[in-house]
Design a protein around this motif. Structure first.
Motif, mmCIF file in Angstrom:
data_model
loop_
_atom_site.group_PDB
_atom_site.id
_atom_site.type_symbol
_atom_site.label_atom_id
_atom_site.label_comp_id
_atom_site.label_asym_id
_atom_site.label_seq_id
_atom_site.Cartn_x
_atom_site.Cartn_y
_atom_site.Cartn_z
ATOM 1 N N SER A 36 29.264 -15.501 2.756
ATOM 2 C CA SER A 36 30.169 -14.892 1.780
ATOM 3 C C SER A 36 31.497 -15.641 1.700
ATOM 4 C CB SER A 36 30.407 -13.427 2.147
ATOM 5 O OG SER A 36 31.324 -12.829 1.266
ATOM 6 N N ARG A 37 32.021 -16.046 2.845
ATOM 7 C CA ARG A 37 33.284 -16.816 2.847
ATOM 8 C C ARG A 37 33.091 -18.170 2.182
ATOM 9 N NH1 ARG A 37 38.214 -17.004 4.943
ATOM 10 N NH2 ARG A 37 39.073 -19.003 5.606
ATOM 11 N N LEU A 38 31.952 -18.814 2.458
ATOM 12 C CA LEU A 38 31.676 -20.110 1.836
ATOM 13 C C LEU A 38 31.562 -19.973 0.321
ATOM 14 C CD1 LEU A 38 30.985 -23.129 2.198
ATOM 15 C CD2 LEU A 38 28.583 -22.455 2.448
ATOM 16 N N ILE A 39 30.909 -18.897 -0.140
ATOM 17 C CA ILE A 39 30.774 -18.676 -1.582
ATOM 18 C C ILE A 39 32.137 -18.426 -2.223
ATOM 19 C CG2 ILE A 39 29.864 -17.073 -3.314
ATOM 20 C CD1 ILE A 39 27.391 -16.758 -1.597
ATOM 21 N N SER A 40 32.987 -17.645 -1.542
ATOM 22 C CA SER A 40 34.323 -17.386 -2.086
ATOM 23 C C SER A 40 35.152 -18.669 -2.172
ATOM 24 C CB SER A 40 35.044 -16.349 -1.221
ATOM 25 O OG SER A 40 35.249 -16.854 0.092
ATOM 26 N N ILE A 41 34.980 -19.577 -1.192
ATOM 27 C CA ILE A 41 35.704 -20.845 -1.232
ATOM 28 C C ILE A 41 35.208 -21.714 -2.387
ATOM 29 C CG2 ILE A 41 36.128 -22.991 0.028
ATOM 30 C CD1 ILE A 41 36.058 -21.343 2.607
ATOM 31 N N LEU A 42 33.886 -21.740 -2.567
ATOM 32 C CA LEU A 42 33.280 -22.590 -3.590
ATOM 33 C C LEU A 42 33.150 -21.894 -4.939
ATOM 34 C CD1 LEU A 42 30.419 -24.262 -1.516
ATOM 35 C CD2 LEU A 42 32.672 -25.201 -2.076
ATOM 36 N N MET A 43 33.737 -20.714 -5.102
ATOM 37 C CA MET A 43 33.586 -19.974 -6.351
ATOM 38 C C MET A 43 34.059 -20.760 -7.573
ATOM 39 S SD MET A 43 32.383 -17.414 -7.833
ATOM 40 C CE MET A 43 31.934 -16.448 -6.394
ATOM 41 N N PRO A 44 35.190 -21.511 -7.512
ATOM 42 C CA PRO A 44 35.542 -22.323 -8.694
ATOM 43 C C PRO A 44 34.461 -23.326 -9.062
ATOM 44 C CG PRO A 44 37.418 -22.154 -7.201
ATOM 45 C CD PRO A 44 36.238 -21.573 -6.475
ATOM 46 N N VAL A 45 33.836 -23.938 -8.068
ATOM 47 C CA VAL A 45 32.763 -24.893 -8.349
ATOM 48 C C VAL A 45 31.550 -24.178 -8.930
ATOM 49 C CG1 VAL A 45 31.243 -26.639 -7.327
ATOM 50 C CG2 VAL A 45 33.585 -26.396 -6.509
ATOM 51 N N ILE A 46 31.221 -22.996 -8.383
ATOM 52 C CA ILE A 46 30.083 -22.229 -8.908
ATOM 53 C C ILE A 46 30.336 -21.816 -10.354
ATOM 54 C CG2 ILE A 46 28.748 -20.108 -8.631
ATOM 55 C CD1 ILE A 46 29.305 -20.304 -5.623
ATOM 56 N N LEU A 47 31.549 -21.336 -10.651
ATOM 57 C CA LEU A 47 31.884 -20.984 -12.033
ATOM 58 C C LEU A 47 31.829 -22.216 -12.936
ATOM 59 C CD1 LEU A 47 34.863 -18.501 -11.533
ATOM 60 C CD2 LEU A 47 32.558 -17.952 -12.314
ATOM 61 N N GLY A 48 32.305 -23.346 -12.431
ATOM 62 C CA GLY A 48 32.266 -24.572 -13.221
ATOM 63 C C GLY A 48 30.847 -25.004 -13.532
ATOM 64 N N ILE A 49 29.957 -24.895 -12.545
ATOM 65 C CA ILE A 49 28.551 -25.237 -12.784
ATOM 66 C C ILE A 49 27.950 -24.300 -13.829
ATOM 67 C CG2 ILE A 49 26.264 -25.323 -11.711
ATOM 68 C CD1 ILE A 49 27.633 -26.201 -9.132
ATOM 69 N N GLY A 50 28.251 -23.007 -13.722
ATOM 70 C CA GLY A 50 27.736 -22.059 -14.697
ATOM 71 C C GLY A 50 28.255 -22.330 -16.109
ATOM 72 N N ILE A 51 29.556 -22.615 -16.232
ATOM 73 C CA ILE A 51 30.128 -22.899 -17.550
ATOM 74 C C ILE A 51 29.522 -24.174 -18.123
ATOM 75 C CG2 ILE A 51 32.261 -23.506 -18.747
ATOM 76 C CD1 ILE A 51 33.754 -21.737 -16.724
ATOM 77 N N ALA A 52 29.402 -25.197 -17.287
ATOM 78 C CA ALA A 52 28.818 -26.457 -17.767
ATOM 79 C C ALA A 52 27.371 -26.272 -18.183
ATOM 80 C CB ALA A 52 28.924 -27.525 -16.671
ATOM 81 N N TYR A 53 26.625 -25.459 -17.446
ATOM 82 C CA TYR A 53 25.219 -25.242 -17.773
ATOM 83 C C TYR A 53 25.063 -24.502 -19.095
ATOM 84 C CZ TYR A 53 20.308 -24.037 -17.083
ATOM 85 O OH TYR A 53 18.948 -23.910 -17.237
ATOM 86 N N VAL A 54 25.953 -23.533 -19.353
ATOM 87 C CA VAL A 54 25.867 -22.759 -20.593
ATOM 88 C C VAL A 54 26.300 -23.596 -21.803
ATOM 89 C CG1 VAL A 54 26.820 -20.767 -21.809
ATOM 90 C CG2 VAL A 54 26.137 -20.549 -19.422
ATOM 91 N N LEU A 55 27.340 -24.426 -21.632
ATOM 92 C CA LEU A 55 27.893 -25.177 -22.758
ATOM 93 C C LEU A 55 27.222 -26.524 -22.976
ATOM 94 C CD1 LEU A 55 31.733 -24.507 -22.367
ATOM 95 C CD2 LEU A 55 30.074 -23.303 -23.793
ATOM 96 N N SER A 56 26.385 -26.966 -22.059
ATOM 97 C CA SER A 56 25.773 -28.294 -22.187
ATOM 98 C C SER A 56 24.934 -28.453 -23.451
ATOM 99 C CB SER A 56 24.924 -28.611 -20.945
ATOM 100 O OG SER A 56 25.743 -28.937 -19.858
ATOM 101 N N PRO A 57 24.100 -27.474 -23.864
ATOM 102 C CA PRO A 57 23.337 -27.667 -25.111
ATOM 103 C C PRO A 57 24.228 -27.918 -26.324
ATOM 104 C CG PRO A 57 22.408 -25.862 -23.844
ATOM 105 C CD PRO A 57 23.693 -26.239 -23.174
ATOM 106 N N ALA A 58 25.298 -27.133 -26.461
ATOM 107 C CA ALA A 58 26.210 -27.348 -27.587
ATOM 108 C C ALA A 58 26.906 -28.695 -27.476
ATOM 109 C CB ALA A 58 27.246 -26.216 -27.643
ATOM 110 N N TYR A 59 27.299 -29.084 -26.269
ATOM 111 C CA TYR A 59 27.958 -30.382 -26.054
ATOM 112 C C TYR A 59 27.025 -31.535 -26.396
ATOM 113 C CZ TYR A 59 29.822 -34.346 -23.434
ATOM 114 O OH TYR A 59 30.264 -35.598 -23.058
ATOM 115 N N ASN A 60 25.775 -31.461 -25.965
ATOM 116 C CA ASN A 60 24.817 -32.531 -26.257
ATOM 117 C C ASN A 60 24.560 -32.652 -27.759
ATOM 118 O OD1 ASN A 60 24.529 -33.058 -23.524
ATOM 119 N ND2 ASN A 60 22.794 -31.659 -23.300
ATOM 120 N N TRP A 61 24.408 -31.520 -28.435
ATOM 121 C CA TRP A 61 24.164 -31.547 -29.884
ATOM 122 C C TRP A 61 25.348 -32.146 -30.631
ATOM 123 C CZ3 TRP A 61 26.730 -29.009 -33.889
ATOM 124 C CH2 TRP A 61 26.094 -29.062 -35.142
#
Length: 430
Positions: A36-61
């Motif tokens: 849980s502590r590791l996830i809280s530390i890496l939460m910005p990276v996890i959010l960034g991966i999620g945002i990039a994954y959601v926006l990648s189709p629109a970015y590629n198009w």
């Protein structure tokens, strides 16, 4: 010596894994706290991966369109055209996503505030009307009135005792929870801001990151197992992108349907109820029922008759979504039966909460496919049938041919004589 060395290495590895499993079980709370502590530390990276994954189709198009536009209009080629297209596509993707979110909030928030304010202002009057209705009903039945007054006195006594013994001493704790909530909100905003920056870096260099990850994968696992992992990774990407994207579109359409239908039905707090129904519809299977409960209570306080109409409407809407709209958008994207869908939602929802209820179905579908492939390989090595339908009504497997032998039911007449036999093979498809 190589043979004995291999056996010794296997014993060491098995012993180390056994100790590791024992340690994880024995120190489960400490391990969970560390994770849980590791996830809280890496939460910005996890959010960034999620945002990039959601926006990648629109970015590629958008990037592909801009590259062709720059090439045809300005005759730009090489690194300059690619660099300009990447920058413009990145800016357009994030500005478009931001404009969409701001537009939706600007459309929804005033309506929600109006609905909540109207609900809060009319709550005392509505409760008074409910109380008067109950009193008129009880006045015609003295026995029922006596029982109701007894229950009311007990409830009042319980509430007074709860206020004196529990609520008042816990006010300080409640204030601490409020402060923790405020700090959590500030932390989330900070993580979201850093996550957007991480998403920009990931989307800008995703080809390089994918090449590096693929290189490391094949270096560690080799060609055979590397190909297997790559195949499952492509399947996981297809499953998550198809299921979650389709579910978001499906929920948005359900929200629009509610926005149109509820005002036509003259339902109170239509926008608030539409938002609740649309958001909770993201959760498979349980979503419509989870959203219907608070919506029903809100409408019940204002108008009990309309709350019954609302339940009928939600039931019809759920049938339409589950049998027509959802299959059209999602199709049979997971290949799971209704039981496994329910099982995956309960399992991952209990482990990871709301997020687990959303991603549990595609994640379990991936695990289900891995287990199916393992079982198929084990059956193929033993030269046994692979199709599930081959095992319907099996009594035993013939050890010589490897073919299933099915049970035979013998029917007798009233005198005990044999009439005939039936192959108890059952039926069904894989």
């Amino acid at each position: 010596m190589k043979k004995y060395f291999g056996w010794g290495a296997m014993v060491v590895v098995v012993g180390a894994l056994t100790l590791l499993i024992f340690f994880c079980i024995y120190k489960f709370e400490e391990l969970a706290e560390g994770i849980s502590r590791l996830i809280s530390i890496l939460m910005p990276v996890i959010l960034g991966i999620g945002i990039a994954y959601v926006l990648s189709p629109a970015y590629n198009w958008l990037r592909g369109k801009l590259r062709r536009l720059l090439h045809r209009t300005f005759r730009w080629r090489g690194r300059r055209a690619l660099y300009c297209a990447d920058i413009l596509a990145m800016a357009g993707t994030f500005l478009g996503a931001g404009a969409l979110i701001v537009g939706l909030l600007a459309l929804l928030i005033p309506q929600i505030i109006t609905s909540v304010t109207s609900f809060a202002s009319s709550l005392p009057t509505n409760l008074m009307q409910v109380s008067q209705t109950l009193q008129s009903l009880l006045a015609s039945n003295p026995t029922l009135e006596q029982n109701a007054m007894s229950l009311y006195a007990q409830a009042v006594s319980y509430v007074e005792e709860w206020i004196q013994t529990s609520l008042a001493p816990s006010m300080q704790e409640t204030l601490s929870y409020v402060s923790v909530g405020v700090m959590s909100t500030v932390t989330f905003v900070k993580n979201l801001f850093i996550g957007i920056i991480v998403a920009i870096y990931l989307m800008a260099g995703k080809e390089k990151f994918l090449r590096q990850l693929t290189r490391c994968l094949y270096a560690v696992l080799g060609a055979h197992w590397g190909n297997i992992v790559m195949d499952y990774a492509r399947y996981a990407h297809q499953m998550f992108s198809g299921f979650i994207g389709g579910k978001l579109i499906d929920s948005f359409l359900i929200f629009l349907i509610c926005c149109v239908a509820l005002p036509i039905m003259n339902m109170p707090y239509a926008m608030l109820v539409s938002v609740i129904i649309g958001v909770t519809n993201i959760i498979p299977f349980f979503g419509p029922f989870i959203g219907a409960i608070p919506s029903f209570v809100i409408i019940l306080i204002d108008n009990p008759i309309k709350s019954l109409y609302f339940l009928i409407y939600v039931l019809v809407l759920q049938q339409f979504d589950g049998n027509i709209l959802g299959p059209k958008i999602l199709g049979n994207s997971t290949g799971l039966s209704s039981f496994w869908v329910l099982f995956s939602i309960l399992l991952f929802g209990g482990l990871f909460g709301f997020v687990g209820m959303i991603v549990g179905v595609p994640l379990f579908a991936i695990l289900y496919r891995i287990l199916t492939d393992i079982i198929s390989r084990l059956l193929a090595r033993k030269h046994l049938p692979l199709a599930t339908a081959e095992y319907a009504g099996v009594d035993h497997i013939d050890e010589q041919t490897g073919q299933p032998v099915r049970r035979v039911r013998v029917r007798t007449d009233g005198m005990g004589d044999t009439v005939g036999g039936e192959d108890d093979s059952g039926g069904g498809e894989e």
